[in-house]
Motif scaffolding. Structure first.
Motif: not given
Length: 165
Positions: A12, A78-81, A83-84, A86-87
Motif C-alpha cells: 500500500s 491495511s489498504f482495505r481499512e 480504502s475510503s 486512500l480513494g
C-alpha cells in the motif's frame, strides 16, 4: 485509551508513493510542455508567485500529502481499512492532473477553475477521512488545503483577467 499500532502495509505504501511520483512527473511534463509565451502573456493577479516559488513550494506540499496518506495506511493497518481515505487521496492526485491538463494543456482557465472547485470539495472530504484514522495525517494536509485555496484564487483571477483563455 490504547491505540493499536500496525506495521506499515508495504505494498500500500509503495502504491501511495508511486502514484504521487507518477502524477508529479506527468504534471511537470504537462506544465513544461505548455507554450512559454502563453503563460507569460497572461495578465497576472496580485500575489501571483514566480515560477521558482511554485517549483519550491510544490514538493513541500506533495511531501505533506504523501506523508498523510502513509500515516493513514499505517494507522488503518491495511489498504482495505483505509480504502475510503486512500480513494480520496487518489482522486485528489488525479484531479490535480486534470487541473494541469485543463490549465496548461488546454489553456482553459474556466475549466481549470471548475476542476479546482471539485478539488477543494474533495480535499475537505479527505481531511475528514484522514482524521478518522490519524489526527496528525489530517493536520499535515492543511498546507495542501492552503495551496488549493491559493491556487483557486490564482485560477479564478487569471480566468477573470484573461477571459479569452
Amino acid at each position: 485509551m490504547l491505540v493499536r499500532q500496525y506495521p506499515i502495509p508495504w505494498m500500500s505504501a509503495v502504491l501511495v508513493l508511486a502514484s504521487a511520483a507518477i502524477v508529479s512527473i506527468l504534471g511537470y511534463l504537462v506544465a513544461n510542455g505548455a507554450s512559454p509565451t502563453w503563460y507569460a502573456g497572461l495578465a497576472k493577479p496580485p500575489l501571483a508567485p514566480s515560477g521558482i516559488a511554485i517549483v519550491l513550494a510544490w514538493p513541500v506540499v506533495m511531501i505533506a500529502i504523501v506523508a498523510g496518506a502513509l500515516l493513514v495506511v499505517k494507522a488503518a493497518g491495511s489498504f482495505r481499512e483505509a480504502s475510503s481515505a486512500l480513494g480520496l487521496y487518489f482522486l485528489l492526485l488525479a484531479g490535480g492532473m486534470v487541473w494541469n491538463l485543463a490549465f496548461f494543456g488546454l489553456g482553459d482557465a474556466g475549466l481549470a477553475f471548475g476542476v479546482m472547485t471539485i478539488l477543494l470539495i474533495l480535499d475537505f472530504a479527505l481531511l475528514r477521512e484522514f482524521d478518522r484514522h490519524s489526527r496528525i495525517a489530517a493536520l499535515i494536509q492543511l498546507p495542501y488545503l492552503g495551496w488549493l485555496l491559493f491556487a483557486t484564487y490564482l485560477t479564478a483571477t487569471l480566468w477573470g483577467l484573461n477571459r479569452a483563455i
